[in-house]
Design a protein around this motif. Sequence first.
Motif, mmCIF file in Angstrom:
data_model
loop_
_atom_site.group_PDB
_atom_site.id
_atom_site.type_symbol
_atom_site.label_atom_id
_atom_site.label_comp_id
_atom_site.label_asym_id
_atom_site.label_seq_id
_atom_site.Cartn_x
_atom_site.Cartn_y
_atom_site.Cartn_z
ATOM 1 N N GLU A 191 0.819 -1.208 0.000
ATOM 2 C CA GLU A 191 0.000 0.000 0.000
ATOM 3 C C GLU A 191 0.858 1.265 0.000
ATOM 4 O O GLU A 191 1.832 1.356 0.747
ATOM 5 C CB GLU A 191 -0.900 0.017 1.254
ATOM 6 N N ASN B 294 -5.218 1.542 2.676
ATOM 7 C CA ASN B 294 -6.370 1.525 3.567
ATOM 8 C C ASN B 294 -6.358 2.669 4.569
ATOM 9 O O ASN B 294 -7.364 3.328 4.772
ATOM 10 C CB ASN B 294 -6.390 0.212 4.350
ATOM 11 N N GLY C 119 -3.463 3.983 8.004
ATOM 12 C CA GLY C 119 -2.175 4.378 8.563
ATOM 13 C C GLY C 119 -0.966 3.712 7.919
ATOM 14 O O GLY C 119 0.039 4.372 7.657
ATOM 15 N N LEU C 120 -1.065 2.417 7.661
ATOM 16 C CA LEU C 120 0.077 1.679 7.114
ATOM 17 C C LEU C 120 0.469 2.207 5.733
ATOM 18 O O LEU C 120 1.646 2.400 5.435
ATOM 19 C CB LEU C 120 -0.267 0.192 7.079
ATOM 20 N N ASN D 274 -9.629 -4.227 3.615
ATOM 21 C CA ASN D 274 -9.638 -4.514 5.049
ATOM 22 C C ASN D 274 -8.390 -3.946 5.707
ATOM 23 O O ASN D 274 -7.291 -4.199 5.253
ATOM 24 C CB ASN D 274 -9.667 -6.019 5.285
ATOM 25 N N ASP D 275 -8.570 -3.187 6.773
ATOM 26 C CA ASP D 275 -7.404 -2.807 7.563
ATOM 27 C C ASP D 275 -7.476 -3.588 8.864
ATOM 28 O O ASP D 275 -8.539 -3.753 9.459
ATOM 29 C CB ASP D 275 -7.370 -1.296 7.826
ATOM 30 N N ASN D 276 -6.348 -4.083 9.279
ATOM 31 C CA ASN D 276 -6.275 -4.849 10.520
ATOM 32 C C ASN D 276 -7.276 -5.990 10.594
ATOM 33 O O ASN D 276 -7.873 -6.247 11.628
ATOM 34 C CB ASN D 276 -6.418 -3.909 11.731
ATOM 35 N N HIS E 261 2.794 -8.472 4.642
ATOM 36 C CA HIS E 261 2.227 -8.626 3.291
ATOM 37 C C HIS E 261 3.271 -9.016 2.231
ATOM 38 O O HIS E 261 2.934 -9.772 1.333
ATOM 39 C CB HIS E 261 1.440 -7.372 2.888
ATOM 40 N N HIS F 84 3.020 -3.928 12.439
ATOM 41 C CA HIS F 84 2.103 -2.808 12.679
ATOM 42 C C HIS F 84 0.908 -3.166 13.544
ATOM 43 O O HIS F 84 0.011 -2.335 13.695
ATOM 44 C CB HIS F 84 1.559 -2.240 11.362
ATOM 45 N N ASN G 226 6.885 5.879 14.680
ATOM 46 C CA ASN G 226 6.425 6.444 13.404
ATOM 47 C C ASN G 226 6.633 7.951 13.335
ATOM 48 O O ASN G 226 6.743 8.632 14.357
ATOM 49 C CB ASN G 226 4.920 6.179 13.220
ATOM 50 N N TYR H 128 -11.836 -1.494 17.885
ATOM 51 C CA TYR H 128 -10.759 -1.178 18.839
ATOM 52 C C TYR H 128 -10.488 0.331 18.917
ATOM 53 O O TYR H 128 -9.964 0.820 19.906
ATOM 54 C CB TYR H 128 -9.488 -1.976 18.512
ATOM 55 N N GLU I 101 -3.848 0.097 19.577
ATOM 56 C CA GLU I 101 -3.403 0.944 18.454
ATOM 57 C C GLU I 101 -1.883 0.961 18.467
ATOM 58 O O GLU I 101 -1.272 1.532 19.365
ATOM 59 C CB GLU I 101 -3.953 2.366 18.605
ATOM 60 N N ALA I 102 -1.280 0.319 17.455
ATOM 61 C CA ALA I 102 0.174 0.180 17.482
ATOM 62 C C ALA I 102 0.848 1.541 17.668
ATOM 63 O O ALA I 102 1.716 1.706 18.526
ATOM 64 C CB ALA I 102 0.644 -0.481 16.197
ATOM 65 N N SER I 103 0.452 2.504 16.876
ATOM 66 C CA SER I 103 1.031 3.840 17.025
ATOM 67 C C SER I 103 -0.030 4.914 16.854
ATOM 68 O O SER I 103 -0.292 5.718 17.729
ATOM 69 C CB SER I 103 2.138 4.047 15.979
ATOM 70 N N GLY I 104 -0.670 4.899 15.671
ATOM 71 C CA GLY I 104 -1.482 6.037 15.274
ATOM 72 C C GLY I 104 -0.548 7.055 14.659
ATOM 73 O O GLY I 104 0.609 7.194 15.089
HETATM 74 O O1 BZD Z 1 -0.389 1.175 10.882
HETATM 75 C C1 BZD Z 1 -1.732 0.840 11.204
HETATM 76 C C2 BZD Z 1 -1.871 0.756 12.712
HETATM 77 O O2 BZD Z 1 -3.180 0.353 13.048
HETATM 78 C C3 BZD Z 1 -1.569 2.127 13.286
HETATM 79 O O3 BZD Z 1 -1.614 2.101 14.683
HETATM 80 C C4 BZD Z 1 -0.171 2.582 12.832
HETATM 81 O O4 BZD Z 1 0.052 3.910 13.187
HETATM 82 C C5 BZD Z 1 -0.053 2.473 11.317
HETATM 83 C C6 BZD Z 1 1.342 2.790 10.828
HETATM 84 O O5 BZD Z 1 2.282 2.075 11.547
HETATM 85 N N1 BZD Z 1 -2.094 -0.375 10.541
HETATM 86 C C7 BZD Z 1 -2.748 -0.351 9.382
HETATM 87 O O6 BZD Z 1 -3.066 0.710 8.862
HETATM 88 N N2 BZD Z 1 -2.996 -1.550 8.808
HETATM 89 C C8 BZD Z 1 -3.607 -1.730 7.624
HETATM 90 O O7 BZD Z 1 -4.064 -0.810 6.974
HETATM 91 C C9 BZD Z 1 -3.705 -3.112 7.090
HETATM 92 C C10 BZD Z 1 -3.920 -3.282 5.751
HETATM 93 C C11 BZD Z 1 -4.007 -4.564 5.224
HETATM 94 C C12 BZD Z 1 -3.890 -5.653 6.054
HETATM 95 C C13 BZD Z 1 -3.677 -5.465 7.413
HETATM 96 C C14 BZD Z 1 -3.584 -4.199 7.926
#
Ligand code: BZD
Length: 839
Positions: free
Chosen positions: A88, A133, A135-136, A289-291, A340, A376, A484, A574, A676-679
């Motif tokens: 992404e 999606n 944050g990632l 899908n995110d997360n 991924h 993440h 981040n 979450y 939330e890993a970071s935000g």
């Molecule tokens: O990554 C996000 C986390 O939820 C955030 O806390 C963090 O700040 C950011 C950057 O590190 N994770 C995602 O955005 N994940 C996805 O979008 C994603 C996409 C496809 C499959 C799994 C997760």
Amino acid sequence: HHVQLQSEALKEWKQHIEPKKNDIESIKKDIVSHTLETLCRNPYNLDKMAVYQATAHAVRDRLLEDWNLTQEAIHQQNPKRCYYLSMEFLIGRALDNALHCLEVKDAYKQSVKDLGFSLEDLLEQERDAALGNGGLGRLAACYMDAAATLDYPTWGYGLRYQYGIFKQIINNEGYQTEVPDYWLNADGNPWEFPRSDIKYEVQFYGYVATKVNEKGESRMSWEGGDKVQAMAYDVPIPGYDTKGCGNIRLWSAKSLKTFDFASFNDGDYDRSVADQKNAENLTSVLYPNDNHNVGKELRLKQEYFFVSASLQDIIYRFKHTNAAWKEFPDKVAVQLNDTHPTLAIPELQRILVDIEGLEWDDAWDIVTRVFAFTNHTVLPEALECWSVPMMEKILPRHMQIVYDINLFFLQKFEKVFQNDRGLLNRVSIIEESNPQQVRMAYLAVVGSHTVNGVAALHSELIKTELFSEFIKYYGPEKFINITNGITPRRWLYQANPALRELITETLGSKKWVTHLDELKNLKKYAEDKSFQKKWIDVKLQNKTRLADWIKTHLDISVDPHALFDIQVKRIHEYKRQFMNILSVIYRYKNIQLLSAEERKELTPRVVIFGGKSAPGYYIAKMVIKLITTVAQVVNNDDSIDNLLKVVYIPDYNVSLAEIIVPASDISQHISTAGTEASGTSNMKFVLNGGLILGTVDGANIEIRDEIGEENIFMFGTLSDKVADIRHHQKYHGVPMDPNLQVVLHAIQAGEFGGFETASVFGPLINTLTYGGDYYLISADFEQYLDAHDKVDALFKDKTTWAKKSILCTAGMGFFSADRATREYADKIWNLKPFTIEKK
Ligand code: BZD
């Protein structure tokens, strides 16, 4: 690859090409000639889109000068390079960003104006590149900006989806519906360069045979199956204050079989193009899908397609330097953005052993010195697992290699922990479920030299929870934290011109744009009355800009002087948007009870939501429905004297974020602690002088440490208490917060949308009661309401609020993507910048 032609004449003539000039007359000429020649349009046949396209072409010509200079410099200096592999890249729009990076925006504004158009109008014509999606994907885009700005020889690799993240429409009933995002429409994309000379074949299915190689050694060979072609598209990434320019190479699937003439001649036209269509489907659409991991076959094929094409390209470039394989890790670093792209690990091992003829151990040594992995998430439902039978079918040789990687790993592990069978099962890359599953995160850990989390708390949690057993073997050094960061170019310089000018004028230079720590020099103005006045005025301008947007697009009137309280991010349990809207209902019911006299004491609020739900995420979609239903009721209730407004901004994306982020008084980052890993939007809001209402989670914690705890509203259960509370709830039920109880009753009584609608919310309300309140909404509710009261009280004290707001911005230097990217380069990639002129 095509045969490369050598032309001394071309080399010579290249010297005579004049650099583009950035005076207004030259720019106008360029725009006009692109209108006439590139687009074949004329003054009788013009629209905003055409003028946008012509302007974009004029800007991209300038970008390409830097792009070519960069490739030449890197080619000559031959430094170690880094490749950032990400499924992404959530880039957003390119034109405004390029104008700022090249520092030609004013000149273009005037040129376009002279030609009879408004630049701001033209900027709006551009579609977002929304190949991510949340944050990632946005993080990947921020890091590419920083890498380009810092002159790191870093390329991104990704997929060129024809459909990015879907467009969200909120229908008349207040539900999310999805429309495909066909961003590569007929107008063409001026920000990509098709590389028809850069193509690779990618194999699927087939079987494994044994072969004897040239050296007489027996090797496995992957035979048969289908082949698809990957073609490269390059997206230039401007750097700021440098002649360097970055690149993201995106792969698009093309069929190798052009056309089935036999079926065509039989009159079976569908069949004659079916193979072609099938192959091209591979890169059609981004999974939304995110997360959350769904385990679909097409997704696995996308991942392998991506990894195979990228590695072939990386290896092709490496071989061009005539270096030996053992030098590969000194010349190449590969960062895996989550699991991924993890198939790159067995894929490189396969290439080295099966094709290049290296011994297993020598190959594995190379592999594990090249890759590093960024995690993440710790959410179990987000961790990628692929079913073994599916992998065996699609990638038969990789499945064998994964088994071997696992075997050799477990053998070494077993030497240290001999009798602990449970432990060996727990660290196995293969999960012994039915069917068996490949745990991609474990494969990524075993195949990488370094694993990093994305904020301090998250990096601790992966050490103590997700990967705790691996530490026993590898020791803790393999696991590091890199918090981040976000690019100050897009998220302050570009998105907030009023604040940009105030900061630059106050600090006396633009140094902060590339040295964000300079913002600390604003601290001494925090109590300066005249500075505070200017600061407050900037915020009011930005709130007015958002209020105008809301009026124009949603026909809701909001007062820019009210407190703007914003939560925009993907909708997920979450992240607790549910808790937010429940507190809004509480506020609404409270206002209803107040006398006219008491109401005078109240702070008017505008509560703004935005964000997409995954299309198949039922509960998240119900949260959207609840928010829009509450908005309907509240916004049409004349009896509450405009003390509360609720706004759902549809189709939240990067371009909307650029308007929304500068306009917050408060933004909410209220995930259950530890989830939330970071935000990263928390960083964007605070950088723009917004205060935060947040939980003790992710990067909120470090933001607090940097800006001071007196400048942030924090509340809620701490992460180390969450598991105990969940455990207790499981056996003793959920202690329901009394205020929350009142709110739930109001919903159930049909106060929002009537009884019929109330029943729709049944399953949503059940997530708080039946089987436990997993995200601790009830447990945190009282503290949450208290925090809101503190926000209301402080907002009345404009001076103190302004002071805190200034200290927010002033303390954000650490969260620059430049700092984060440097940390990756120093601690993981062992990468130095290449040499190129500054602008
Ligand atoms: O990554 C996000 C986390 O939820 C955030 O806390 C963090 O700040 C950011 C950057 O590190 N994770 C995602 O955005 N994940 C996805 O979008 C994603 C996409 C496809 C499959 C799994 C997760």
